[in-house]
Design a protein around this motif. Structure first.
Motif, PDB file in Angstrom:
ATOM      1  N   LEU A 276       0.985  -1.247   0.079  1.00  0.00           N
ATOM      2  CA  LEU A 276      -0.138   0.027   0.175  1.00  0.00           C
ATOM      3  C   LEU A 276       0.899   1.123  -0.097  1.00  0.00           C
ATOM      4  CD1 LEU A 276      -2.801   1.680   0.295  1.00  0.00           C
ATOM      5  CD2 LEU A 276      -2.232   1.256   2.887  1.00  0.00           C
ATOM      6  N   ILE A 277       0.660   2.226  -0.703  1.00  0.00           N
ATOM      7  CA  ILE A 277       1.239   3.444  -0.745  1.00  0.00           C
ATOM      8  C   ILE A 277       0.130   4.384  -0.419  1.00  0.00           C
ATOM      9  CG2 ILE A 277       2.417   5.279  -2.191  1.00  0.00           C
ATOM     10  CD1 ILE A 277       3.296   3.095  -4.222  1.00  0.00           C
ATOM     11  N   ARG A 278       0.462   5.091   0.610  1.00  0.00           N
ATOM     12  CA  ARG A 278      -0.742   6.060   1.213  1.00  0.00           C
ATOM     13  C   ARG A 278       0.075   7.498   1.016  1.00  0.00           C
ATOM     14  NH1 ARG A 278      -3.586   5.420   6.769  1.00  0.00           N
ATOM     15  NH2 ARG A 278      -1.955   6.415   7.444  1.00  0.00           N
ATOM     16  N   GLY A 279      -0.526   8.532   0.650  1.00  0.00           N
ATOM     17  CA  GLY A 279      -0.101   9.772   0.436  1.00  0.00           C
ATOM     18  C   GLY A 279      -0.634  10.489  -0.639  1.00  0.00           C
ATOM     19  N   PRO A 280      -0.255  11.824  -0.550  1.00  0.00           N
ATOM     20  CA  PRO A 280      -0.854  12.713  -1.652  1.00  0.00           C
ATOM     21  C   PRO A 280      -0.252  12.482  -3.256  1.00  0.00           C
ATOM     22  CG  PRO A 280       0.941  13.962  -0.480  1.00  0.00           C
ATOM     23  CD  PRO A 280       0.580  12.535   0.246  1.00  0.00           C
ATOM     24  N   ILE A 281      -0.372  11.259  -3.670  1.00  0.00           N
ATOM     25  CA  ILE A 281       0.412  10.883  -5.011  1.00  0.00           C
ATOM     26  C   ILE A 281      -0.242  11.286  -6.140  1.00  0.00           C
ATOM     27  CG2 ILE A 281      -1.163   8.866  -5.144  1.00  0.00           C
ATOM     28  CD1 ILE A 281       1.244   7.084  -5.961  1.00  0.00           C
ATOM     29  N   LEU A 282      -1.342  11.739  -5.973  1.00  0.00           N
ATOM     30  CA  LEU A 282      -1.882  12.613  -7.352  1.00  0.00           C
ATOM     31  C   LEU A 282      -2.099  14.397  -6.965  1.00  0.00           C
ATOM     32  CD1 LEU A 282      -5.225  10.043  -7.786  1.00  0.00           C
ATOM     33  CD2 LEU A 282      -3.098  10.327  -9.060  1.00  0.00           C
ATOM     34  N   THR A 283      -1.205  14.744  -6.218  1.00  0.00           N
ATOM     35  CA  THR A 283      -1.131  16.116  -6.092  1.00  0.00           C
ATOM     36  C   THR A 283      -0.074  16.478  -6.700  1.00  0.00           C
ATOM     37  OG1 THR A 283      -0.127  16.152  -3.722  1.00  0.00           O
ATOM     38  CG2 THR A 283      -2.470  15.946  -3.853  1.00  0.00           C
ATOM     39  N   GLN A 284      -0.186  18.018  -6.859  1.00  0.00           N
ATOM     40  CA  GLN A 284       0.973  18.551  -7.493  1.00  0.00           C
ATOM     41  C   GLN A 284       1.832  19.398  -6.585  1.00  0.00           C
ATOM     42  OE1 GLN A 284      -0.007  21.027 -11.093  1.00  0.00           O
ATOM     43  NE2 GLN A 284      -1.773  19.638 -11.398  1.00  0.00           N
ATOM     44  N   SER A 285       2.672  18.653  -5.569  1.00  0.00           N
ATOM     45  CA  SER A 285       3.326  18.747  -4.484  1.00  0.00           C
ATOM     46  C   SER A 285       4.503  17.986  -4.355  1.00  0.00           C
ATOM     47  CB  SER A 285       2.578  18.729  -3.207  1.00  0.00           C
ATOM     48  OG  SER A 285       2.272  17.176  -2.882  1.00  0.00           O
TER      49      SER A 285
ATOM     50  N   VAL B 279       5.180  -7.644  -6.865  1.00  0.00           N
ATOM     51  CA  VAL B 279       4.697  -6.504  -6.028  1.00  0.00           C
ATOM     52  C   VAL B 279       3.162  -6.197  -6.810  1.00  0.00           C
ATOM     53  CG1 VAL B 279       4.510  -4.273  -4.981  1.00  0.00           C
ATOM     54  CG2 VAL B 279       6.653  -5.580  -5.124  1.00  0.00           C
ATOM     55  N   VAL B 280       2.179  -6.221  -5.862  1.00  0.00           N
ATOM     56  CA  VAL B 280       0.831  -5.923  -6.284  1.00  0.00           C
ATOM     57  C   VAL B 280       0.733  -4.642  -5.396  1.00  0.00           C
ATOM     58  CG1 VAL B 280      -1.632  -6.368  -6.179  1.00  0.00           C
ATOM     59  CG2 VAL B 280      -0.128  -8.116  -6.573  1.00  0.00           C
ATOM     60  N   ILE B 281       0.396  -3.466  -6.108  1.00  0.00           N
ATOM     61  CA  ILE B 281       0.563  -2.127  -5.417  1.00  0.00           C
ATOM     62  C   ILE B 281      -1.201  -1.758  -5.383  1.00  0.00           C
ATOM     63  CG2 ILE B 281       1.311   0.461  -5.826  1.00  0.00           C
ATOM     64  CD1 ILE B 281       3.245  -0.575  -7.561  1.00  0.00           C
TER      65      ILE B 281
ATOM     66  N   PRO C 154      -2.404  -5.336   3.708  1.00  0.00           N
ATOM     67  CA  PRO C 154      -1.242  -5.235   2.964  1.00  0.00           C
ATOM     68  C   PRO C 154      -0.050  -5.701   3.784  1.00  0.00           C
ATOM     69  CG  PRO C 154      -2.234  -3.161   3.029  1.00  0.00           C
ATOM     70  CD  PRO C 154      -3.120  -3.973   3.879  1.00  0.00           C
ATOM     71  N   ASP C 155       0.975  -6.386   3.048  1.00  0.00           N
ATOM     72  CA  ASP C 155       2.026  -6.997   3.747  1.00  0.00           C
ATOM     73  C   ASP C 155       2.925  -5.635   4.245  1.00  0.00           C
ATOM     74  OD1 ASP C 155       1.485  -9.859   3.197  1.00  0.00           O
ATOM     75  OD2 ASP C 155       1.745  -9.029   1.061  1.00  0.00           O
ATOM     76  N   VAL C 156       3.068  -4.589   3.338  1.00  0.00           N
ATOM     77  CA  VAL C 156       3.965  -3.339   3.556  1.00  0.00           C
ATOM     78  C   VAL C 156       3.120  -2.506   3.306  1.00  0.00           C
ATOM     79  CG1 VAL C 156       5.977  -2.508   3.075  1.00  0.00           C
ATOM     80  CG2 VAL C 156       5.867  -4.561   3.009  1.00  0.00           C
ATOM     81  N   SER C 157       3.316  -1.286   3.903  1.00  0.00           N
ATOM     82  CA  SER C 157       2.845   0.172   3.549  1.00  0.00           C
ATOM     83  C   SER C 157       3.780   0.939   3.421  1.00  0.00           C
ATOM     84  CB  SER C 157       1.779   0.669   4.440  1.00  0.00           C
ATOM     85  OG  SER C 157       2.374   1.106   5.860  1.00  0.00           O
TER      86      SER C 157
ATOM     87  N   LYS D 267      -5.352   3.347 -11.725  1.00  0.00           N
ATOM     88  CA  LYS D 267      -5.707   1.826 -11.799  1.00  0.00           C
ATOM     89  C   LYS D 267      -5.445   1.210 -10.379  1.00  0.00           C
ATOM     90  CE  LYS D 267      -5.012   1.286 -16.568  1.00  0.00           C
ATOM     91  NZ  LYS D 267      -3.899   0.929 -17.823  1.00  0.00           N
ATOM     92  N   CYS D 268      -4.715   1.563  -9.660  1.00  0.00           N
ATOM     93  CA  CYS D 268      -4.125   0.874  -8.405  1.00  0.00           C
ATOM     94  C   CYS D 268      -5.053   1.534  -7.141  1.00  0.00           C
ATOM     95  CB  CYS D 268      -2.645   1.051  -8.104  1.00  0.00           C
ATOM     96  SG  CYS D 268      -1.579   0.476  -9.223  1.00  0.00           S
ATOM     97  N   THR D 269      -5.895   2.480  -7.621  1.00  0.00           N
ATOM     98  CA  THR D 269      -6.536   3.156  -6.490  1.00  0.00           C
ATOM     99  C   THR D 269      -7.816   2.663  -6.334  1.00  0.00           C
ATOM    100  OG1 THR D 269      -7.568   4.996  -7.889  1.00  0.00           O
ATOM    101  CG2 THR D 269      -5.689   5.514  -6.523  1.00  0.00           C
ATOM    102  N   LYS D 270      -7.857   1.320  -5.745  1.00  0.00           N
ATOM    103  CA  LYS D 270      -9.196   0.432  -5.454  1.00  0.00           C
ATOM    104  C   LYS D 270      -9.337   0.056  -4.095  1.00  0.00           C
ATOM    105  CE  LYS D 270      -6.442  -3.014  -7.459  1.00  0.00           C
ATOM    106  NZ  LYS D 270      -5.769  -3.224  -8.949  1.00  0.00           N
ATOM    107  N   GLU D 271     -10.272  -0.180  -3.581  1.00  0.00           N
ATOM    108  CA  GLU D 271     -10.570  -0.680  -2.075  1.00  0.00           C
ATOM    109  C   GLU D 271      -9.611  -2.013  -1.778  1.00  0.00           C
ATOM    110  OE1 GLU D 271     -14.212  -2.202   0.751  1.00  0.00           O
ATOM    111  OE2 GLU D 271     -14.437  -1.077  -1.110  1.00  0.00           O
TER     112      GLU D 271
END
Length: 136
Positions: free
Chosen positions: A11-20, A39-41, A78-81, A69-73
């Motif tokens: 799992l990647i959690r953060g402002p990944i779609l922001t312009q920052s 790896v499944v993201i 997750p094994d790792v975040s 495409k990876c922003t699904k429920e």
């Protein structure tokens, strides 16, 4: 971190779609993980202040579409975040292993609440030895 062998849900959690700046850092983590074969993201986009978001899937050479495409429920824990956020926003229980990624702050004293949050994570990634030493 070893990604060899079995499939790993990340799992990647953060402002990944922001312009920052934090958005850029999230996308760097995403690109690095995309290079790994087993790896499944999963992506959990968050806001970052009042920064604009990328919403066109063709932006950044199609990278935004790959992320979308990876922003699904999540259907598994997750094994790792990789949580690219401020330390007080991390969740040390979201995955089996949790990595906090943050810019922290350039100063000679760490915010006690942030230091406490760092101590709850399995790993913490910061941009410099100076910050690492400040936290420790």
């Amino acid at each position: 971190m070893d990604f060899g062998g079995n499939m790993i849900n990340v799992l990647i959690r953060g402002p990944i779609l922001t312009q920052s700046g934090y958005g850029v850092h999230c996308r760097q983590v995403f690109k690095w993980l995309k290079e790994k074969e087993n790896v499944v993201i999963w992506v959990q986009p968050t806001a970052w202040g009042m920064t604009p978001w990328y919403v066109d899937s063709t932006e950044l050479g199609g990278l935004i579409g790959e992320i979308m495409k990876c922003t699904k429920e999540l259907n598994v824990k997750p094994d790792v975040s990789f949580q690219v956020q401020l330390p007080d926003e991390w969740d040390p229980n979201v995955a089996n292993k949790n990595v906090g990624v943050t810019a922290f702050v350039e100063g000679d004293k760490g915010n006690p609440k942030w230091v406490e949050a760092c101590n709850k994570m399995d790993r913490v990634v910061v941009p410099s030895e100076f910050i690492k030493n400040t936290i420790q």
